[in-house]
Design an enzyme around this catalytic site. Structure first.
Site, PDB file in Angstrom:
ATOM      1  N   TYR A 157       9.896  -3.952  22.850  1.00 49.92           N
ATOM      2  CA  TYR A 157       9.206  -3.768  21.692  1.00 49.92           C
ATOM      3  C   TYR A 157       9.943  -3.469  20.505  1.00 49.92           C
ATOM      4  O   TYR A 157       9.634  -4.158  19.302  1.00 49.92           O
ATOM      5  CB  TYR A 157       8.706  -2.022  22.119  1.00 49.92           C
ATOM      6  CG  TYR A 157       7.960  -1.444  21.087  1.00 49.92           C
ATOM      7  CD1 TYR A 157       6.831  -2.021  20.555  1.00 49.92           C
ATOM      8  CD2 TYR A 157       8.352  -0.145  20.418  1.00 49.92           C
ATOM      9  CE1 TYR A 157       6.042  -1.390  19.467  1.00 49.92           C
ATOM     10  CE2 TYR A 157       7.870   0.290  19.510  1.00 49.92           C
ATOM     11  CZ  TYR A 157       6.804  -0.321  19.032  1.00 49.92           C
ATOM     12  OH  TYR A 157       5.695   0.614  17.864  1.00 49.92           O
ATOM     13  N   LYS A 161       9.357  -5.901  17.288  1.00 51.06           N
ATOM     14  CA  LYS A 161       8.887  -5.106  15.942  1.00 51.06           C
ATOM     15  C   LYS A 161       9.774  -5.676  14.794  1.00 51.06           C
ATOM     16  O   LYS A 161       9.238  -5.587  13.653  1.00 51.06           O
ATOM     17  CB  LYS A 161       8.668  -3.650  16.114  1.00 51.06           C
ATOM     18  CG  LYS A 161       7.322  -3.217  17.052  1.00 51.06           C
ATOM     19  CD  LYS A 161       5.965  -3.295  16.568  1.00 51.06           C
ATOM     20  CE  LYS A 161       5.526  -2.466  15.404  1.00 51.06           C
ATOM     21  NZ  LYS A 161       4.241  -2.600  14.767  1.00 51.06           N
TER      22      LYS A 161
END
Length: 374
Positions: A157, A161
């Site tokens: 993640y 991102k």
């Protein structure tokens, strides 16, 4: 500077932050149109907005962010894009290929659609996790945008991102088809809490199972600074206003900003207790086992899951990288966002806690019933 007369597209409009942002736009801006984009948009959600939309048109764009043609259609005629949509996963339960396709490729396709369809402003919802903490658990206390940090990220993640944020900031000042220039900025939000936060519901459920005693997963000294969802929505609105204003755009364009508020610094576990104590929850004084033993346990679980991988995909409930995140002091100031964007928290800690606790109180009977059925 307001967004009066603008056409605003909100991706992830039905999510935790997206719904709050949409409502704020309707309440404070006389936009010409707000486009609700998500993979699925329930008619009941649209109906719930009728009472506060005024003269603002509401349009639904239901589809896949990985579909370039769909994105061009959604962006056509829009002037501002709030890109909130993302797969959020800190347990690595989601395959990396899927997360990359949504978080990175989806962002890139959306940026390309903005360039092709002459969208003037693009506000990207980033996260504190693009900064860290790193695998060593090196702390940061009241850091800012100039803080140097070895952010060797481990979460899929975090990696996706960060790459999406970098692509967003690089796209600033790229040429639009009509000869104008795209303005972008990114908001690195702290851990977001408030009404609708699924992480708080999860922790409350664990507390119910544990006879109304919250399970301690972080040391008291591992202080972070969570941010209330209403203040995050306000920061997005202020960022869009700044990118529209020629003077502020020259300062904020192509930049990232940490978004926090005046929520007291506390460990994740102690913060959970702060909002749930009025509901009768206690909290364990110490970790279940010493932190070093906890790491050994996580390591063994990770090894077992790797051994099982050829036969079945099993994700351990807790990994060393998540344990590090939960036990690293990591806090950042919003002062640069205040200076450059004019951001200021709308809600005090007292009001944010009250709203959050009242929402949790409304969910608690359902959570008890759900767990009793199991």
């Amino acid at each position: 500077m307001s967004l009066r007369g603008d056409v605003c597209l909100v991706t992830g409009a039905c999510g935790f932050l997206g719904t709050r942002l949409v409502r704020l736009l309707l309440e404070e801006e006389n936009a010409a149109e707000i486009r609700l984009m998500d993979k699925q948009v329930q008619p009941t959600f649209v109906q719930s907005l009728e009472g506060c939309r005024g003269d603002t048109a509401l349009s639904v764009f239901q589809g896949d962010i990985r579909d370039g043609d769909f994105l061009r259609k959604a962006c056509r005629g829009a002037s501002v894009v709030f890109h909130v949509a993302a797969i959020v996963d800190v347990t690595d339960a989601v395959e990396y290929s899927e997360m990359y396709a949504v978080n990175v490729k989806g962002t890139q396709l959306l940026l390309e659609a903005c360039l092709q369809e002459n969208v003037a402003s693009f506000v990207y919802t980033s996260t504190i996790e693009v900064m860290g903490p790193n695998a060593k658990g090196e702390p940061v206390v009241n850091g800012d945008e100039d803080t140097a940090y070895d952010g060797a990220l481990k979460f899929n993640y975090s990696k996706t991102k960060r790459e999406a944020e970098q692509r967003t900031l690089r796209a600033h000042d790229e040429a639009l088809q009509n000869g104008g220039r795209l303005a972008t900025c990114a908001l690195r939000c702290m851990y977001i809490y408030g009404e609708g936060c699924r992480f708080l519901l999860h922790h409350m459920g664990d507390g119910v199972r544990n006879k109304d005693v919250l399970i301690r997963m972080s040391l008291p000294e591992a202080r972070v600074n969570p941010v209330y969802v209403g203040n995050v929505a306000a920061a997005h609105l202020q960022a869009a206003r700044s990118l529209k204003d020629p003077q502020r755009r020259s300062i904020a364009g192509g930049k990232f900003y940490f978004i926090s508020d005046d929520t007291p610094h506390a460990s994740y576990s102690d913060f959970n207790h702060a909002v749930m104590a009025p509901l009768g929850f206690g909290i364990q004084e110490k970790l279940i086992v010493p932190l070093g033993v906890f790491y050994v346990f996580c390591f063994i679980m990770e090894v077992l899951c790797v051994m099982l991988r050829p036969f079945v995909r099993v994700t351990p409930p807790l990994k060393r990288r998540l344990l590090t995140m939960l036990n690293t002091p990591f806090s950042f100031s919003y002062q640069k966002a205040k200076r450059d964007l004019g951001y200021a928290p709308r809600y005090t800690w007292e009001e944010a806690r009250k709203r959050t606790t009242e929402w949790l109180a409304s969910e608690l009977p359902k959570e008890r019933e759900r767990l009793s059925v199991k």
